[in-house]
Write a protein that holds these residues in place. Structure first.
Motif, PDB file in Angstrom:
ATOM      1  N   THR A 308       0.895  -1.158   0.000  1.00  0.00           N
ATOM      2  CA  THR A 308       0.000   0.000   0.000  1.00  0.00           C
ATOM      3  C   THR A 308       0.927   1.200   0.000  1.00  0.00           C
ATOM      4  O   THR A 308       1.570   1.476   1.020  1.00  0.00           O
ATOM      5  N   PRO A 309       1.056   1.890  -1.139  1.00  0.00           N
ATOM      6  CA  PRO A 309       2.133   2.870  -1.282  1.00  0.00           C
ATOM      7  C   PRO A 309       2.290   3.824  -0.096  1.00  0.00           C
ATOM      8  O   PRO A 309       3.398   4.022   0.391  1.00  0.00           O
ATOM      9  N   GLU A 310       1.178   4.402   0.424  1.00  0.00           N
ATOM     10  CA  GLU A 310       1.331   5.377   1.510  1.00  0.00           C
ATOM     11  C   GLU A 310       1.812   4.746   2.813  1.00  0.00           C
ATOM     12  O   GLU A 310       2.396   5.403   3.657  1.00  0.00           O
ATOM     13  N   ILE A 311       1.486   3.470   2.998  1.00  0.00           N
ATOM     14  CA  ILE A 311       1.732   2.832   4.296  1.00  0.00           C
ATOM     15  C   ILE A 311       3.034   2.034   4.304  1.00  0.00           C
ATOM     16  O   ILE A 311       3.863   2.197   5.193  1.00  0.00           O
ATOM     17  N   GLY A 312       3.211   1.163   3.330  1.00  0.00           N
ATOM     18  CA  GLY A 312       4.423   0.342   3.296  1.00  0.00           C
ATOM     19  C   GLY A 312       4.186  -0.944   2.537  1.00  0.00           C
ATOM     20  O   GLY A 312       3.206  -1.079   1.797  1.00  0.00           O
ATOM     21  N   LYS A 313       5.117  -1.874   2.697  1.00  0.00           N
ATOM     22  CA  LYS A 313       4.954  -3.143   1.992  1.00  0.00           C
ATOM     23  C   LYS A 313       5.389  -4.295   2.873  1.00  0.00           C
ATOM     24  O   LYS A 313       6.068  -4.112   3.887  1.00  0.00           O
ATOM     25  N   VAL A 314       4.988  -5.495   2.490  1.00  0.00           N
ATOM     26  CA  VAL A 314       5.377  -6.683   3.231  1.00  0.00           C
ATOM     27  C   VAL A 314       5.903  -7.720   2.245  1.00  0.00           C
ATOM     28  O   VAL A 314       5.404  -7.839   1.127  1.00  0.00           O
TER      29      VAL A 314
ATOM     30  N   TYR B  81      -2.433  -0.063  11.255  1.00  0.00           N
ATOM     31  CA  TYR B  81      -1.676  -1.130  10.624  1.00  0.00           C
ATOM     32  C   TYR B  81      -0.747  -1.812  11.607  1.00  0.00           C
ATOM     33  O   TYR B  81      -0.648  -3.034  11.665  1.00  0.00           O
ATOM     34  N   VAL B 112       8.820  -9.740   6.571  1.00  0.00           N
ATOM     35  CA  VAL B 112       9.482  -8.436   6.613  1.00  0.00           C
ATOM     36  C   VAL B 112       8.470  -7.360   6.221  1.00  0.00           C
ATOM     37  O   VAL B 112       7.946  -7.378   5.102  1.00  0.00           O
ATOM     38  N   PHE B 113       8.177  -6.452   7.157  1.00  0.00           N
ATOM     39  CA  PHE B 113       7.294  -5.334   6.854  1.00  0.00           C
ATOM     40  C   PHE B 113       8.122  -4.060   6.755  1.00  0.00           C
ATOM     41  O   PHE B 113       8.909  -3.763   7.663  1.00  0.00           O
ATOM     42  N   ASN B 114       7.967  -3.332   5.660  1.00  0.00           N
ATOM     43  CA  ASN B 114       8.590  -2.015   5.521  1.00  0.00           C
ATOM     44  C   ASN B 114       7.488  -0.973   5.629  1.00  0.00           C
ATOM     45  O   ASN B 114       6.606  -0.921   4.781  1.00  0.00           O
ATOM     46  N   LEU B 115       7.538  -0.165   6.686  1.00  0.00           N
ATOM     47  CA  LEU B 115       6.469   0.808   6.904  1.00  0.00           C
ATOM     48  C   LEU B 115       7.012   2.227   6.833  1.00  0.00           C
ATOM     49  O   LEU B 115       8.145   2.488   7.241  1.00  0.00           O
ATOM     50  N   ASN B 116       6.191   3.128   6.320  1.00  0.00           N
ATOM     51  CA  ASN B 116       6.544   4.539   6.314  1.00  0.00           C
ATOM     52  C   ASN B 116       6.187   5.137   7.667  1.00  0.00           C
ATOM     53  O   ASN B 116       5.006   5.268   7.983  1.00  0.00           O
TER      54      ASN B 116
END
Lengths: 380, 380
Positions: A308-314, B81, B112-116
């Motif tokens: 989810t571009p605004e939030i992040g990725k997994v 989230y 692995v979660f990458n979060l903003n």
């Protein structure tokens, strides 16, 4: 009418038939529960004209007196009030009596309820079903079949026939199919029948009816009769009749949709794969399309990602076994696959892909009675 | 920032501070949870500016390592989230690290979660409270007081001060009062304090804050500190700080509302009386005023009735003891009395009436720490 009845058994039956009663019906009498007392016992009926449920309480069962009928008769009482009242009555016995003008008195201990009843003559008759097409299967198996297919019916009214589960019987085998045109769930089961030639198809039971039926089914292998007619299906249990109307229209032939070839395939443990997808779903909901991406890597590893571009990725890697065929990148509705994996009764599944833009199939490895089909999602 | 933390403990703390986070806030940074890692451990903060909750996880507890802080620092992560992610992580350990531009990585097993992340400098500071007014009481007692008074606060914003519970302390006794002007609930409790002269009144805590606090309180007699200031109250537990703003405005003086004389009174068993009222409520809801009628009869009998003209009526007689005074017919909001009887911790209650048009009082017979006051309802 006048009878004295065992409270717990009465509450149980009232709860069953209440499941068929809708408060939003346009037919006022159907907001009620019909109660009929005869020498044999008491029969309760609830209906919303799609579903009708009839529950019978015999005067005696296993040498225990359940009902004492002092005067035969019938009445219709508002389901909403009646169901709550019987639940809250103080004693183990309830006395119900009807006087003039449908005035009804319910007594239990020191509590006395006087209710305005409705004319039982106005209550519609239950459908008469001819018993040409009859088969039997265990109650718990039917409950399981509903759980494993019902979730996949369409919730949209654009193609009403897809809001139901399709039943086919041939060679003493029942095949249940549900699809919303993006995913399909199929479950087979052996049935018992006196007519080994029994054959029908395009019998479509509304998903809502099956989910209500499921609530009255118990975890027992006691057999249940299924009677199929032109426009109705009847499920007959011990002292309970459950009628549902069938959906009109031609159910799509799904047999030919299921791919028979394979471009990429692997086996994977159901539960860890489900949990990986559930984590990926956390970051795939924003666009409401639940897109999860799957990619085959070296040495049988599968990479699951979502973003989810605004939030992040997994990103998560998970081991498969028996991975073969072409390298694959595919995107799918993760929620749909998760729904299916939750009802798979096999520790391991076999997934067969036919290309990034073609449907893929999930099957249990432990038996061949179930199948799930999914369309991929275009992500570009 | 970089640390490795025990998952279960982290999940527990995240769930606690999430209770303060509202998705409907107008201050974007408050949709996040602030995470601060120091040599001592990890601190989490959630706030909706009315309530703020801070939970601390020490590096070690009872010789068990909970956190290993590799690099100190801080970050703010989207609560919605983040709370779901930590719950679903696969392993017992979680690694959380922050790189440039608040980019945050959460690792657990192969996930692995990458979060903003958001800038922690933007997160508002918690209120500084001066500890002049401090008292202590057991956690389970506070939870019980909230249960026994919180239900009676007003849900209407016409008099905002009535949406809170008023706290008064005098002579080492806490008095909590809630009223919506139709009913009143009062509960007293002994408190512990270093200042035997501690005295305050008109400290009004929003009902919503107390119901959130109640969710983090446990059924233990461990003491909790309560720190009261001009505009804030702080509840301090082991490793948890719970701040709430206080409501502005003058809380009504309720002491004089409580009648001291009696025209009719009786004692009655709490549970059977509650159940009788619950049955009567079934037929008193239609007009939305929940009117139940009570009438004294001969020989200590009490008659409870209610009626919904279209549906029917209910009548029930119940035995009281020590009935004395004038004959009485009174109508009241049954739902309000039921709410109170559900939280009464006494097998028997004492009801004192001061006439059909005047308030009546319900007290437990086993102790004098609680009181419920109700206005009657005019039915003509």
């Amino acid at each position: 009418m006048q009878f004295v009845i065992n409270r717990d058994r009465f509450v149980h039956s009232v709860q069953h038939v209440s499941k068929a009663v809708s408060s939003r019906t346009t037919i006022p009498i159907l907001t009620g529960i019909k109660i009929v007392a005869t020498k044999e016992g008491v029969t309760l009926t609830g209906s919303d004209s799609d579903i009708s449920i009839e529950s019978f309480i015999p005067t005696e069962e296993n040498d225990k007196v359940l009902v004492e009928v002092l005067e035969e008769g019938s009445i219709v009482l508002q389901a909403k009030y009646f169901a709550e009242i019987v639940k809250k009555l103080p004693e183990g016995q309830i006395e119900l009596s009807v006087q003039d003008q449908f005035a009804t008195t319910i007594r239990s201990g020191s509590a006395v309820f006087n209710l305005n009843g409705l004319d039982p003559e106005e209550y519609p008759r239950l459908p008469q079903v001819e018993e040409h097409h009859v088969f039997r299967l265990p109650q718990d198996l039917l409950k399981n079949i509903i759980r494993q297919t019902g979730f996949a019916v369409s919730t949209q009214e654009t193609r009403p026939v897809l809001t139901g589960v399709n039943l086919t019987v041939e060679n003493e085998e029942l095949i249940c199919t549900a699809t919303d045109s993006h995913r399909l769930a199929m479950r087979k089961a052996k049935i018992e029948t006196n007519n080994t030639e029994l054959h029908f198809e395009n019998v479509v039971i509304p998903g809502k009816s099956l989910s209500e039926l499921s609530k009255v089914l118990e975890e027992t292998d006691q057999l249940i009769d299924v009677v199929v007619t032109e426009s109705q299906v009847l499920f007959r249990l011990n002292n309970l009749l459950f009628f549902s109307r069938l959906l009109d229209g031609k159910y799509p032939v799904t047999k030919n949709m299921i791919p028979t070839h394979s471009k990429t395939e692997f086996k994977i443990k159901t539960k860890p794969f489900l949990q990986t997808l559930e984590r990926a779903l956390l970051l795939s909901r924003e666009g409401k399309n639940n897109v999860i991406n799957l990619k085959t890597l070296e040495e049988g590893e599968i990479e699951i990602t979502s973003i989810t571009p605004e939030i992040g990725k997994v990103t998560e890697k998970i081991k498969s076994s028996d991975l073969s065929g072409e390298d694959l990148r595919i995107s799918f509705n993760g929620k749909n696959v998760i729904d299916a994996l939750k009802v798979v009764d096999s520790e391991e599944i076999h997934i067969v892909f036919t290309g990034a833009m073609s449907p893929f199939v999930v099957r249990p490895t432990e038996h061949d009675l179930a199948l799930h089909l999914f369309s991929p999602v275009r992500t570009y």
